[in-house]
Design an enzyme around this catalytic site. Structure first.
Site, PDB file in Angstrom:
ATOM      1  N   ALA A  11      -2.063 -46.195 -36.393  1.00 19.75           N
ATOM      2  CA  ALA A  11      -3.171 -46.021 -35.433  1.00 19.75           C
ATOM      3  C   ALA A  11      -4.161 -44.986 -35.950  1.00 19.75           C
ATOM      4  O   ALA A  11      -4.743 -44.234 -35.183  1.00 19.75           O
ATOM      5  CB  ALA A  11      -2.611 -45.621 -34.065  1.00 19.75           C
ATOM      6  N   GLY A  12      -4.330 -44.943 -37.248  1.00 18.72           N
ATOM      7  CA  GLY A  12      -5.281 -44.015 -37.870  1.00 18.72           C
ATOM      8  C   GLY A  12      -6.689 -44.577 -37.802  1.00 18.72           C
ATOM      9  O   GLY A  12      -7.038 -45.309 -36.865  1.00 18.72           O
ATOM     10  N   ASP A  34       2.377 -46.058 -34.178  1.00 18.75           N
ATOM     11  CA  ASP A  34       2.299 -45.053 -35.239  1.00 18.75           C
ATOM     12  C   ASP A  34       3.576 -44.217 -35.211  1.00 18.75           C
ATOM     13  O   ASP A  34       4.299 -44.222 -34.207  1.00 18.75           O
ATOM     14  CB  ASP A  34       1.071 -44.155 -35.049  1.00 18.75           C
ATOM     15  N   ARG A  89      -0.728 -42.503 -59.370  1.00 18.99           N
ATOM     16  CA  ARG A  89      -0.801 -43.836 -58.787  1.00 18.99           C
ATOM     17  C   ARG A  89       0.605 -44.340 -58.439  1.00 18.99           C
ATOM     18  O   ARG A  89       0.842 -44.936 -57.409  1.00 18.99           O
ATOM     19  CB  ARG A  89      -1.465 -44.783 -59.803  1.00 18.99           C
ATOM     20  N   ASN A  96       3.821 -45.838 -50.338  1.00 19.97           N
ATOM     21  CA  ASN A  96       3.327 -46.904 -49.467  1.00 19.97           C
ATOM     22  C   ASN A  96       4.240 -48.130 -49.486  1.00 19.97           C
ATOM     23  O   ASN A  96       4.348 -48.838 -48.477  1.00 19.97           O
ATOM     24  CB  ASN A  96       1.875 -47.262 -49.821  1.00 19.97           C
ATOM     25  N   THR A 120      -3.067 -51.964 -45.903  1.00 13.69           N
ATOM     26  CA  THR A 120      -2.635 -50.799 -46.688  1.00 13.69           C
ATOM     27  C   THR A 120      -2.851 -51.035 -48.184  1.00 13.69           C
ATOM     28  O   THR A 120      -2.562 -52.112 -48.701  1.00 13.69           O
ATOM     29  CB  THR A 120      -1.135 -50.537 -46.425  1.00 13.69           C
ATOM     30  N   ASN A 121      -3.318 -49.996 -48.852  1.00 15.20           N
ATOM     31  CA  ASN A 121      -3.510 -50.067 -50.307  1.00 15.20           C
ATOM     32  C   ASN A 121      -2.311 -49.519 -51.075  1.00 15.20           C
ATOM     33  O   ASN A 121      -1.590 -48.695 -50.534  1.00 15.20           O
ATOM     34  CB  ASN A 121      -4.767 -49.272 -50.687  1.00 15.20           C
ATOM     35  N   ARG A 152     -19.396 -55.795 -48.510  1.00 11.64           N
ATOM     36  CA  ARG A 152     -20.124 -54.762 -49.268  1.00 11.64           C
ATOM     37  C   ARG A 152     -21.196 -55.410 -50.140  1.00 11.64           C
ATOM     38  O   ARG A 152     -22.347 -54.946 -50.179  1.00 11.64           O
ATOM     39  CB  ARG A 152     -19.135 -53.956 -50.124  1.00 11.64           C
ATOM     40  N   HIS A 176      -8.049 -56.440 -55.171  1.00 11.66           N
ATOM     41  CA  HIS A 176      -8.889 -55.424 -54.523  1.00 11.66           C
ATOM     42  C   HIS A 176      -8.903 -54.198 -55.425  1.00 11.66           C
ATOM     43  O   HIS A 176      -8.078 -53.320 -55.319  1.00 11.66           O
ATOM     44  CB  HIS A 176      -8.274 -55.090 -53.166  1.00 11.66           C
TER      45      HIS A 176
HETATM   46  N1  APR Z   1       4.938 -46.220 -39.470  1.00  7.83           N
HETATM   47  C1  APR Z   1       3.825 -46.260 -38.697  1.00  7.83           C
HETATM   48  N2  APR Z   1       2.704 -45.600 -38.996  1.00  7.83           N
HETATM   49  C2  APR Z   1       2.691 -44.875 -40.121  1.00  7.83           C
HETATM   50  C3  APR Z   1       3.807 -44.791 -40.987  1.00  7.83           C
HETATM   51  C4  APR Z   1       4.961 -45.512 -40.610  1.00  7.83           C
HETATM   52  N3  APR Z   1       6.067 -45.504 -41.368  1.00  7.83           N
HETATM   53  N4  APR Z   1       3.477 -43.997 -42.025  1.00  7.83           N
HETATM   54  C5  APR Z   1       2.202 -43.592 -41.826  1.00  7.83           C
HETATM   55  N5  APR Z   1       1.729 -44.127 -40.678  1.00  7.83           N
HETATM   56  C6  APR Z   1       0.427 -43.917 -40.051  1.00  7.83           C
HETATM   57  C7  APR Z   1      -0.085 -42.490 -40.143  1.00  7.83           C
HETATM   58  O1  APR Z   1       0.547 -41.652 -39.218  1.00  7.83           O
HETATM   59  C8  APR Z   1      -1.577 -42.685 -39.883  1.00  7.83           C
HETATM   60  O2  APR Z   1      -1.881 -42.501 -38.517  1.00  7.83           O
HETATM   61  O3  APR Z   1      -0.576 -44.691 -40.697  1.00  7.83           O
HETATM   62  C9  APR Z   1      -1.833 -44.151 -40.282  1.00  7.83           C
HETATM   63  C10 APR Z   1      -2.822 -44.277 -41.421  1.00  7.83           C
HETATM   64  O4  APR Z   1      -4.058 -43.871 -40.956  1.00  7.83           O
HETATM   65  P1  APR Z   1      -5.100 -42.991 -41.786  1.00  7.83           P
HETATM   66  O5  APR Z   1      -4.367 -41.921 -42.513  1.00  7.83           O
HETATM   67  O6  APR Z   1      -6.225 -42.654 -40.878  1.00  7.83           O
HETATM   68  O7  APR Z   1      -5.592 -44.004 -42.927  1.00  7.83           O
HETATM   69  P2  APR Z   1      -6.692 -45.168 -42.777  1.00  7.83           P
HETATM   70  O8  APR Z   1      -8.010 -44.652 -43.173  1.00  7.83           O
HETATM   71  O9  APR Z   1      -6.531 -45.806 -41.446  1.00  7.83           O
HETATM   72  O10 APR Z   1      -6.225 -46.155 -43.917  1.00  7.83           O
HETATM   73  C11 APR Z   1      -5.029 -46.907 -43.789  1.00  7.83           C
HETATM   74  O11 APR Z   1      -5.834 -48.769 -45.040  1.00  7.83           O
HETATM   75  O12 APR Z   1      -7.809 -49.122 -46.207  1.00  7.83           O
HETATM   76  C12 APR Z   1      -6.461 -48.773 -46.309  1.00  7.83           C
HETATM   77  O13 APR Z   1      -6.353 -47.329 -48.245  1.00  7.83           O
HETATM   78  C13 APR Z   1      -6.272 -47.368 -46.855  1.00  7.83           C
HETATM   79  O14 APR Z   1      -3.908 -47.567 -47.220  1.00  7.83           O
HETATM   80  C14 APR Z   1      -4.894 -47.045 -46.355  1.00  7.83           C
HETATM   81  C15 APR Z   1      -4.829 -47.788 -45.011  1.00  7.83           C
END
Ligand code: APR
Length: 313
Positions: A11-12, A34, A89, A96, A120-121, A152, A176
């Site tokens: 939920a980021g 999350d 990397r 991830n 996710t990347n 883009r 990507h």
């Molecule tokens: N289970 C659930 N949520 C998780 C877990 C998990 N095991 N591990 C991490 N998270 C949550 C984090 O707590 C965070 O709230 O994933 C969320 C990721 O959000 P952000 O850090 O804001 O990252 P964001 O910009 O949303 O990007 C997410 O998308 O575009 C891709 O490269 C980017 O891999 C990244 C992903």
């Protein structure tokens, strides 16, 4: 008939943007998951309180438990960590991979019929992990990258020609990353191929900016990566599936001989409908385009081999 159920894992920034967009489209009820306690609950409450104002009947649930995701129709997976300064990397991939593995196991257990959209990347490799861990057929596991990369490219073309973004269709295939394959010949403005409108030099420069599109935003934000366009792009795929719109979109899917690529996840033109991947659209590629696509697929394969070597999945 109940409303479709969309779960968003992570939920980021991207997850919250996707949830917001799903409400705008009144696509269905949304569950935000999350590991951080309170945060998805807080965002869900805020989003619920947005709906009377925007006039959308969508219910949001924020949770730390996969029980709430049970029987989701579509699951958008954004959970992961961004690459931090000094992190290799390989460290990013291993972290991830573990997160996507753990999340996918829970998702597959609670929603065995769901369609998974990975964000996710490193994207293509994470789709590989989710496919392997879920055991779902390739029709139900895909990745969002091509819609964003194409968006883009479309943005930069729109700025170059000062025309409506709505006039522009673009196709960016491949993985990507730096090796993505923007197809200028299949990129049109009101049906006119861009080589008829923009000089080759300028096209090359727009392609270069597209390839580096993610990094350009990271460089400006400094503390994170792009999220509005990625969130909306994932929801465009979800909408095509849930409303059976059958849009043709560039998506990361498992190639099984298409374009001469075997058993590799890579961005290809895909028709998305109720069953997920309804069809992979075969288009003619020049020798150069084919070569670029194969190089891109080869790089994804290397990453997947690296993951296999880590023994996580
Ligand atoms: N289970 C659930 N949520 C998780 C877990 C998990 N095991 N591990 C991490 N998270 C949550 C984090 O707590 C965070 O709230 O994933 C969320 C990721 O959000 P952000 O850090 O804001 O990252 P964001 O910009 O949303 O990007 C997410 O998308 O575009 C891709 O490269 C980017 O891999 C990244 C992903």
């Amino acid at each position: 008939m109940s409303r479709p159920k969309i779960s968003v894992i992570g939920a980021g920034n991207v997850g919250a943007s996707a949830a917001f967009r799903a409400a705008e489209l009144e696509l269905g009820d949304v569950v935000l998951v999350d590991i951080v306690e309170g945060m998805p609950q807080g965002k869900a409450l805020d989003l619920n309180q947005m709906c009377p104002v925007s006039g959308k009947d969508v219910r949001f649930t924020g949770t730390n438990s996969y029980d709430d995701t049970a029987n989701s129709d579509v699951v958008i997976i954004t959970s992961g960590i961004p690459r931090k300064p000094g992190m290799s990397r390989d460290d990013l991939i291993s972290t991830n991979t573990k997160i996507v593995k753990e999340v996918t196991e829970q998702v597959a257990k609670h929603s065995p019929n769901a369609i998974l959209i990975l964000v996710t990347n490193p994207l293509d490799a994470m789709v590989y992990v989710a496919h392997k861990v879920s055991g779902f057929p390739r029709e139900r596991v895909m990745g969002m990258a091509g819609v964003l990369d194409s968006a883009r490219f479309r943005t930069f073309i729109s700025m170059e020609l000062d025309v409506s973004v709505e006039n522009i269709h673009a196709f960016v295939l491949g993985g990507h990353g730096d090796s993505m394959v923007p197809l200028a010949r299949y990129t049109t403005v009101a049906g006119i191929p861009i080589p008829d409108l923009i000089s080759q030099d300028r096209i090359e420069s727009l392609i270069d900016r597209t390839r580096k599109g993610g990094a350009e935003i990271v460089g400006l934000l400094k503390t994170g990566s792009a999220f509005y366009a990625p969130g909306v792009s994932a929801v465009e795929m979800a909408e095509s599936i849930l409303r059976d719109k059958r849009k043709i979109l560039p998506c990361c899917v498992l190639a099984d001989g298409e374009f001469g690529i075997e058993n590799t996840f890579v961005g290809l033109p895909v028709k998305l409908g109720t069953n997920g991947v309804e069809e992979i659209i075969k288009i003619e590629l020049t020798d150069k385009e084919k070569e670029e696509l194969h190089i891109s697929a080869g790089q994804v394969k290397e990453l997947c081999d690296l993951i296999d070597g880590m023994g996580i999945v």
